[in-house]
Design an enzyme around this catalytic site. Structure first.
Site, short mmCIF file in Angstrom:
data_model
loop_
_atom_site.label_atom_id
_atom_site.label_comp_id
_atom_site.label_asym_id
_atom_site.label_seq_id
_atom_site.Cartn_x
_atom_site.Cartn_y
_atom_site.Cartn_z
N ASP A 8 2.22 -37.82 -84.51
CA ASP A 8 1.01 -38.62 -84.56
C ASP A 8 1.40 -39.96 -85.22
O ASP A 8 2.40 -40.04 -85.93
CB ASP A 8 -0.03 -37.88 -85.40
CG ASP A 8 -1.27 -38.69 -85.63
OD1 ASP A 8 -1.80 -39.24 -84.66
OD2 ASP A 8 -1.70 -38.79 -86.80
N LEU A 9 0.62 -41.00 -84.97
CA LEU A 9 0.95 -42.31 -85.57
C LEU A 9 0.19 -42.55 -86.88
O LEU A 9 0.76 -42.52 -87.97
CB LEU A 9 0.65 -43.42 -84.56
CG LEU A 9 0.89 -44.85 -85.05
CD1 LEU A 9 2.37 -45.08 -85.31
CD2 LEU A 9 0.37 -45.86 -84.03
N ASP A 10 -1.12 -42.79 -86.73
CA ASP A 10 -1.94 -43.16 -87.89
C ASP A 10 -2.03 -42.01 -88.88
O ASP A 10 -2.54 -40.95 -88.56
CB ASP A 10 -3.36 -43.53 -87.44
CG ASP A 10 -3.36 -44.70 -86.46
OD1 ASP A 10 -2.74 -45.71 -86.78
OD2 ASP A 10 -3.98 -44.58 -85.40
N THR A 16 -1.79 -46.69 -91.47
CA THR A 16 -2.90 -47.37 -90.77
C THR A 16 -4.20 -46.57 -90.76
O THR A 16 -5.25 -47.13 -90.46
CB THR A 16 -2.52 -47.69 -89.31
OG1 THR A 16 -1.81 -46.56 -88.79
CG2 THR A 16 -1.67 -48.93 -89.22
N LYS A 44 -10.60 -38.98 -87.89
CA LYS A 44 -9.15 -39.03 -87.71
C LYS A 44 -8.74 -38.36 -86.40
O LYS A 44 -9.16 -37.25 -86.12
CB LYS A 44 -8.44 -38.36 -88.89
CG LYS A 44 -8.49 -39.18 -90.16
CD LYS A 44 -7.63 -38.57 -91.24
CE LYS A 44 -7.68 -39.40 -92.51
NZ LYS A 44 -6.99 -38.73 -93.63
N SER A 115 -0.27 -40.40 -79.88
CA SER A 115 -1.34 -41.07 -80.63
C SER A 115 -2.59 -41.25 -79.78
O SER A 115 -2.52 -41.42 -78.57
CB SER A 115 -0.85 -42.44 -81.10
OG SER A 115 -1.92 -43.16 -81.69
N ALA A 116 -3.75 -41.22 -80.44
CA ALA A 116 -5.02 -41.48 -79.77
C ALA A 116 -5.34 -42.97 -79.77
O ALA A 116 -6.37 -43.40 -79.24
CB ALA A 116 -6.13 -40.71 -80.46
N LYS A 146 -7.42 -35.70 -78.31
CA LYS A 146 -7.40 -34.59 -79.27
C LYS A 146 -8.84 -34.20 -79.61
O LYS A 146 -9.68 -35.09 -79.67
CB LYS A 146 -6.67 -35.04 -80.55
CG LYS A 146 -5.27 -35.59 -80.29
CD LYS A 146 -4.74 -36.35 -81.52
CE LYS A 146 -3.44 -37.04 -81.18
NZ LYS A 146 -2.89 -37.84 -82.30
N GLU A 170 0.95 -33.85 -87.56
CA GLU A 170 -0.41 -34.42 -87.54
C GLU A 170 -1.06 -34.50 -88.92
O GLU A 170 -0.79 -33.65 -89.78
CB GLU A 170 -1.31 -33.52 -86.69
CG GLU A 170 -1.49 -33.97 -85.26
CD GLU A 170 -2.36 -35.22 -85.13
OE1 GLU A 170 -2.99 -35.64 -86.12
OE2 GLU A 170 -2.41 -35.78 -84.01
N ASP A 171 -1.92 -35.50 -89.11
CA ASP A 171 -2.70 -35.57 -90.35
C ASP A 171 -4.17 -35.23 -90.10
O ASP A 171 -4.95 -35.19 -91.04
CB ASP A 171 -2.61 -36.97 -90.97
CG ASP A 171 -3.37 -37.99 -90.15
OD1 ASP A 171 -3.24 -37.97 -88.90
OD2 ASP A 171 -4.10 -38.80 -90.73
P1 B16 Z 1 -7.86 -47.22 -81.54
P2 B16 Z 1 -3.69 -41.28 -84.17
C1 B16 Z 1 -6.09 -42.38 -83.89
O1 B16 Z 1 -4.71 -42.52 -83.99
C2 B16 Z 1 -6.75 -42.54 -85.26
O2 B16 Z 1 -6.42 -41.45 -86.09
C3 B16 Z 1 -8.23 -42.58 -85.08
O3 B16 Z 1 -8.85 -42.77 -86.34
C4 B16 Z 1 -8.61 -43.72 -84.14
O4 B16 Z 1 -10.01 -43.77 -83.92
C5 B16 Z 1 -7.90 -43.51 -82.81
O5 B16 Z 1 -6.51 -43.45 -83.04
C6 B16 Z 1 -8.21 -44.61 -81.80
O6 B16 Z 1 -7.61 -45.79 -82.23
O7 B16 Z 1 -9.24 -47.64 -81.89
O8 B16 Z 1 -6.78 -48.07 -82.15
O9 B16 Z 1 -7.68 -47.02 -80.05
O10 B16 Z 1 -3.98 -40.70 -85.50
O11 B16 Z 1 -3.93 -40.35 -83.01
O12 B16 Z 1 -2.34 -41.97 -84.09
MG MG Z 2 -3.53 -39.41 -87.33
#
Ligand code: B16
Ligand code: MG
Length: 219
Positions: A8-10, A16, A44, A115-116, A146, A170-171
């Site tokens: 996962d990224l964030d 971030t 998240k 990542s999402a 997810k 994942e977090d």
């Molecule tokens: P964006 P991850 C997710 O990234 C975040 O955890 C989530 O908080 C955020 O809403 C989602 O990406 C969408 O991000 O608005 O930049 O498209 O944790 O899956 O890396």
């Molecule tokens: Mg995350």
């Protein structure tokens, strides 16, 4: 040994997730809704629009906003977010992550991002770690976010690695659920009360040690 790691990224690779929270908080303030860190756990790992829907559901007066109005609010959050991440660089990589990526590489194991976020590719670039990743799955790659397993299964499929040979990190609760549904080995980073479903939970990224993860995977 596992054959692939999917990160996962964030909140795992970089801090971030804090910027996502601050951006949502700013938007929520602007429309008169209060959110806190506890509520933020629900946001998240899920998509931008799903996050907005959860925030709007906190206040009945925002119940029937038009699709256009919701688009506008979601874009505004993204503007706040992009402003906050403008100045990120390698110092925003979370502790232990770069050592872990190097160690995985040294053992000839594949690495993917799951990542999402629609900002994922840009964030990797700013952190200067794009080269570690054999494949990047982001919000534009998948149709179901997810907790659906698609983010993780797509990464494994593209790397030609069987799911049971993959480790997902994942977090987010939704992310751990996605990894488990993909029948991969799930590693959770954060508080056990949110991530109890993970096969192995560490409190923070500095505890993500290659040998330790492999040991748990083999158990
Ligand atoms: P964006 P991850 C997710 O990234 C975040 O955890 C989530 O908080 C955020 O809403 C989602 O990406 C969408 O991000 O608005 O930049 O498209 O944790 O899956 O890396
Ligand atoms: Mg995350």
């Amino acid at each position: 040994y596992p054959k692939a790691f999917i990160f996962d990224l964030d909140g795992v690779i970089t801090d971030t997730s804090e910027f996502h929270y601050l951006a949502w908080k700013k938007l929520a303030d602007e429309i008169g809704i209060k959110i806190d860190r506890e509520f933020n756990e629900k946001l998240k790992g899920i998509s931008r629009m799903e996050s907005l829907d959860l925030i709007l559901a906190l206040s009945p007066s925002n119940n029937n906003l038009s699709a256009d109005e919701k688009e506008r609010l979601a874009s505004k959050k993204n503007e706040h977010y992009q402003e906050l991440i403008q100045s990120i660089n390698a110092t925003n990589i979370l502790p232990g992550i770069e050592v872990l990526l190097k160690e995985i590489r040294r053992n000839n194991i594949k690495i993917a991002l799951g990542s999402a976020s629609k900002n994922a590719t840009e964030v990797l670039k700013q952190l200067g770690i794009t080269e570690y990743f054999d494949f990047v799955v982001d919000a534009s790659t998948v149709t179901k976010g997810k907790p659906d397993p698609e983010t993780f299964t797509t990464a494994a499929d593209r790397l030609h690695i069987p799911y049971e040979a993959c480790v997902g990190v994942e977090d987010a609760k939704a992310g751990v659920e996605a990894i488990n549904k993909a029948e991969m080995f799930s590693v959770g980073v954060g508080e056990i009360k949110h991530l109890g479903d993970a096969k192995y939970v560490v409190q923070d990224t500095s505890e993500l040690v290659f040998e330790e993860i492999v040991k748990r995977y083999n158990d």
